[in-house]
Scaffold this motif. Structure first.
Motif, PDB file in Angstrom:
ATOM      1  N   LYS A 187     -11.455  -7.066  19.347  1.00 40.12           N
ATOM      2  CA  LYS A 187     -10.974  -6.568  18.215  1.00 40.12           C
ATOM      3  C   LYS A 187     -11.904  -5.701  17.275  1.00 40.12           C
ATOM      4  O   LYS A 187     -11.824  -4.828  16.377  1.00 40.12           O
ATOM      5  CB  LYS A 187     -10.469  -7.746  17.627  1.00 40.12           C
ATOM      6  N   ILE A 188     -13.079  -6.514  17.296  1.00 47.47           N
ATOM      7  CA  ILE A 188     -14.962  -5.587  17.027  1.00 47.47           C
ATOM      8  C   ILE A 188     -14.917  -4.528  17.157  1.00 47.47           C
ATOM      9  O   ILE A 188     -14.716  -3.099  15.957  1.00 47.47           O
ATOM     10  CB  ILE A 188     -15.781  -6.373  16.830  1.00 47.47           C
ATOM     11  N   MET A 189     -14.696  -3.941  18.653  1.00 45.04           N
ATOM     12  CA  MET A 189     -14.640  -2.549  18.899  1.00 45.04           C
ATOM     13  C   MET A 189     -13.509  -1.506  18.043  1.00 45.04           C
ATOM     14  O   MET A 189     -14.253  -0.462  18.183  1.00 45.04           O
ATOM     15  CB  MET A 189     -14.669  -2.408  20.082  1.00 45.04           C
ATOM     16  N   VAL A 190     -12.585  -1.874  18.019  1.00 46.20           N
ATOM     17  CA  VAL A 190     -11.459  -1.266  17.708  1.00 46.20           C
ATOM     18  C   VAL A 190     -11.289  -1.384  16.725  1.00 46.20           C
ATOM     19  O   VAL A 190     -10.586  -0.495  15.844  1.00 46.20           O
ATOM     20  CB  VAL A 190     -10.029  -1.313  18.670  1.00 46.20           C
ATOM     21  N   ASN A 191     -11.775  -1.946  15.808  1.00 42.49           N
ATOM     22  CA  ASN A 191     -11.817  -2.007  14.329  1.00 42.49           C
ATOM     23  C   ASN A 191     -12.826  -0.837  13.324  1.00 42.49           C
ATOM     24  O   ASN A 191     -13.391  -1.800  13.134  1.00 42.49           O
ATOM     25  CB  ASN A 191     -11.501  -3.109  13.784  1.00 42.49           C
ATOM     26  N   ILE A 192     -11.369   0.579  13.155  1.00 33.94           N
ATOM     27  CA  ILE A 192     -12.662   0.744  12.432  1.00 33.94           C
ATOM     28  C   ILE A 192     -12.517   1.726  11.213  1.00 33.94           C
ATOM     29  O   ILE A 192     -12.275   0.537  10.508  1.00 33.94           O
ATOM     30  CB  ILE A 192     -12.336   2.675  13.334  1.00 33.94           C
ATOM     31  N   LYS A 193     -13.711   0.656  10.061  1.00 40.56           N
ATOM     32  CA  LYS A 193     -14.005   0.529   9.033  1.00 40.56           C
ATOM     33  C   LYS A 193     -13.574   1.705   8.555  1.00 40.56           C
ATOM     34  O   LYS A 193     -14.299   2.999   8.656  1.00 40.56           O
ATOM     35  CB  LYS A 193     -15.277  -0.563   8.011  1.00 40.56           C
ATOM     36  N   VAL A 194     -12.778   1.941   7.318  1.00 38.81           N
ATOM     37  CA  VAL A 194     -13.162   3.375   6.663  1.00 38.81           C
ATOM     38  C   VAL A 194     -13.597   3.428   5.098  1.00 38.81           C
ATOM     39  O   VAL A 194     -12.883   2.005   4.506  1.00 38.81           O
ATOM     40  CB  VAL A 194     -11.894   3.904   6.451  1.00 38.81           C
ATOM     41  N   VAL A 247      -4.556   7.428  -4.702  1.00 40.80           N
ATOM     42  CA  VAL A 247      -4.478   6.458  -3.750  1.00 40.80           C
ATOM     43  C   VAL A 247      -3.850   6.934  -2.575  1.00 40.80           C
ATOM     44  O   VAL A 247      -3.680   6.088  -1.055  1.00 40.80           O
ATOM     45  CB  VAL A 247      -3.433   5.168  -4.429  1.00 40.80           C
ATOM     46  N   ARG A 248      -2.588   7.742  -3.112  1.00 44.36           N
ATOM     47  CA  ARG A 248      -2.321   8.590  -1.669  1.00 44.36           C
ATOM     48  C   ARG A 248      -2.742   9.115  -1.036  1.00 44.36           C
ATOM     49  O   ARG A 248      -2.492   9.082   0.259  1.00 44.36           O
ATOM     50  CB  ARG A 248      -1.391   9.363  -2.808  1.00 44.36           C
ATOM     51  N   ALA A 249      -3.443  10.021  -2.144  1.00 43.61           N
ATOM     52  CA  ALA A 249      -5.171  10.741   0.046  1.00 43.61           C
ATOM     53  C   ALA A 249      -5.462   9.041   0.364  1.00 43.61           C
ATOM     54  O   ALA A 249      -5.559   9.710   1.676  1.00 43.61           O
ATOM     55  CB  ALA A 249      -6.158  10.965  -1.606  1.00 43.61           C
ATOM     56  N   ARG A 250      -6.363   8.244   0.053  1.00 45.19           N
ATOM     57  CA  ARG A 250      -6.659   7.002   0.517  1.00 45.19           C
ATOM     58  C   ARG A 250      -5.192   6.904   1.314  1.00 45.19           C
ATOM     59  O   ARG A 250      -5.666   6.717   2.921  1.00 45.19           O
ATOM     60  CB  ARG A 250      -7.161   5.657  -0.241  1.00 45.19           C
ATOM     61  N   PHE A 251      -4.456   6.170   1.436  1.00 43.01           N
ATOM     62  CA  PHE A 251      -3.084   5.990   2.249  1.00 43.01           C
ATOM     63  C   PHE A 251      -3.789   7.006   3.698  1.00 43.01           C
ATOM     64  O   PHE A 251      -2.815   6.789   4.653  1.00 43.01           O
ATOM     65  CB  PHE A 251      -1.577   5.943   1.676  1.00 43.01           C
ATOM     66  N   LYS A 252      -2.932   7.954   2.548  1.00 36.73           N
ATOM     67  CA  LYS A 252      -3.514   9.120   4.445  1.00 36.73           C
ATOM     68  C   LYS A 252      -4.337   9.051   4.743  1.00 36.73           C
ATOM     69  O   LYS A 252      -3.892   9.120   6.919  1.00 36.73           O
ATOM     70  CB  LYS A 252      -2.994  10.899   3.664  1.00 36.73           C
ATOM     71  N   LEU A 253      -5.519   8.842   4.564  1.00 43.02           N
ATOM     72  CA  LEU A 253      -6.705   8.806   5.193  1.00 43.02           C
ATOM     73  C   LEU A 253      -6.409   7.706   6.144  1.00 43.02           C
ATOM     74  O   LEU A 253      -6.968   7.780   7.611  1.00 43.02           O
ATOM     75  CB  LEU A 253      -7.321   8.940   4.615  1.00 43.02           C
ATOM     76  N   PHE A 254      -5.980   6.694   5.499  1.00 39.36           N
ATOM     77  CA  PHE A 254      -6.131   5.469   6.390  1.00 39.36           C
ATOM     78  C   PHE A 254      -4.829   5.534   7.642  1.00 39.36           C
ATOM     79  O   PHE A 254      -5.312   5.418   8.972  1.00 39.36           O
ATOM     80  CB  PHE A 254      -5.123   4.328   5.841  1.00 39.36           C
ATOM     81  N   ARG A 255      -3.706   6.172   7.480  1.00 37.95           N
ATOM     82  CA  ARG A 255      -3.283   6.546   8.654  1.00 37.95           C
ATOM     83  C   ARG A 255      -3.594   7.301   9.107  1.00 37.95           C
ATOM     84  O   ARG A 255      -3.080   7.043  10.609  1.00 37.95           O
ATOM     85  CB  ARG A 255      -1.683   6.819   7.757  1.00 37.95           C
ATOM     86  N   ARG A 256      -4.311   8.595   8.796  1.00 38.73           N
ATOM     87  CA  ARG A 256      -4.904   9.635  10.252  1.00 38.73           C
ATOM     88  C   ARG A 256      -5.422   8.656  11.117  1.00 38.73           C
ATOM     89  O   ARG A 256      -5.571   9.121  11.987  1.00 38.73           O
ATOM     90  CB  ARG A 256      -5.496  10.750   9.242  1.00 38.73           C
ATOM     91  N   GLU A 281       0.783  -0.973  -0.303  1.00 37.20           N
ATOM     92  CA  GLU A 281       0.069   0.142  -0.233  1.00 37.20           C
ATOM     93  C   GLU A 281       1.070   1.290   0.045  1.00 37.20           C
ATOM     94  O   GLU A 281       0.745   1.930  -0.919  1.00 37.20           O
ATOM     95  CB  GLU A 281      -1.280  -0.156   0.867  1.00 37.20           C
ATOM     96  N   GLU A 282       2.267   1.686   0.576  1.00 37.46           N
ATOM     97  CA  GLU A 282       2.560   2.332   0.219  1.00 37.46           C
ATOM     98  C   GLU A 282       3.487   2.840  -0.628  1.00 37.46           C
ATOM     99  O   GLU A 282       4.169   4.244  -0.918  1.00 37.46           O
ATOM    100  CB  GLU A 282       3.951   1.962   1.793  1.00 37.46           C
TER     101      GLU A 282
END
Length: 322
Positions: free
Chosen positions: A315-322, A244-253, A148-149
């Motif tokens: 794990k379910i509670m902290v696994n936040i989907k984006v 793709v770069r914007a999505r990557f930054k969003l996931f990192r944020r 992804e990076e």
């Protein structure tokens, strides 16, 4: 105060199992199999072998063998992760390695602990199977994160290559030479397949589905649409690289924002197990008065079920989907 070293020995043996499987892996396939290598595995194999067709055949076999073995009993839970991690061991070799590590664990437990043979055997099997699963899972997460990076930079490299007049197949070949693994070997395979007549868009689609990556699906769809309807592929890929770069930054944020919640969940999940280990180390006779009662085993099973449910729900509670 009596102190027991048995729980610590269990942990050390499990860590030794993980180190042993990594050592065997690097010994059998060489340092080029490691994602830390600057030279991609494909280029290292070409340097040793020199036969492009044989290297391509070997890499394709390695990258498709695990999903093809999902019919093996109990292996299906490991097949998808092993495929994403691109484990070069065959499914049969991985299963055999589980058995070898279980034997090694049993020998270590026999030397270091005084538990009964039945319990040692059960723990050894758990360590052998769990060690392989943990190792494969770690490899898969690392490989997917690196992919992804690398992807935005790889797409931008293709854009620059297209703008100086190279065809798309040549642009993929440049990525294969200039980018390290995991994308280096993957795009090298796509370049080799294109040289032998396979459509590039089909190779990209197969790659995206094998890795189950949304960003790679975007790339495959963009190339397919350009082939069918025409247009400036360099501009299309440039826009894709930005997305793709914007999505990557969003996931990192999002990962940074939710880090506290994830670590809290991990701590709350690990604390009961850690407390149990500490009790066994500091006061190993803590449960002596109740362990012979008929209620002890059912109570242990109930506690084990609640611990598993706790880990699952955390794990379910902290696994936040984006």
């Amino acid at each position: 105060m009596q102190i027991s070293a048995a729980p610590v020995i269990y942990i050390l043996i499990f860590v030794a199992v993980l180190m042993l499987v990594e050592g065997i892996y690097l010994t059998v396939f060489g340092k080029s199999i490691s994602l830390n290598s600057r030279v991609s595995r494909r280029l290292a194999l070409l340097q040793k072998n020199g036969n492009r067709e044989e290297v391509l055949d070997q890499l394709r076999k390695e990258m498709g063998q695990h999903l093809a073995a999902r019919g093996i009993p109990l292996y299906s839970i490991l097949a998808t992760k092993a495929q994403k991690a691109n484990i070069a061991f065959s499914p049969k070799a991985l299963i055999g390695l589980m058995g070898v590590l279980s034997v090694v664990s049993f020998l270590g437990l026999t030397i270091g602990t005084e538990t009964t043979p039945a319990i040692r055997g059960l723990i050894a099997v758990v360590m052998g199977v769990g060690g392989i699963y943990t190792w494969v899972n770690k490899k898969a997460k690392k490989r997917m994160a690196l992919m992804e990076e690398q992807l935005p930079d790889a797409v931008e490299l293709m854009v620059r290559s297209l703008r100086v007049g190279h065809p798309f197949s040549a642009a993929i070949g440049i990525v294969a030479k200039e980018v390290a693994d995991p994308l280096g070997t993957e795009f090298g395979m796509i370049s080799d397949e294109a040289a032998y007549g396979r459509d590039v868009s089909e190779s990209l689609k197969a790659f995206a589905e094998r890795m189950d990556s949304q960003d790679l699906r975007f790339l495959a769809v963009a190339v397919t649409i350009q082939q069918q309807s025409g247009g400036n592929l360099a501009e299309i890929l440039e826009g894709l690289a930005k997305v793709v770069r914007a999505r990557f930054k969003l996931f990192r944020r999002v990962s940074a924002i939710t880090a506290e919640a994830k670590w809290s969940g991990m701590f709350l999940s690990a604390f009961p197990i850690g407390a149990l280990i500490m009790i066994q180390v500091i006061k190993p006779d803590y449960f002596d008065e109740v362990k012979d009662t008929p209620e002890f085993i059912p109570a242990c099973l109930v506690v084990a079920v609640f611990l598993v449910l706790n880990i699952v729900f955390m794990k379910i509670m902290v696994n936040i989907k984006v």
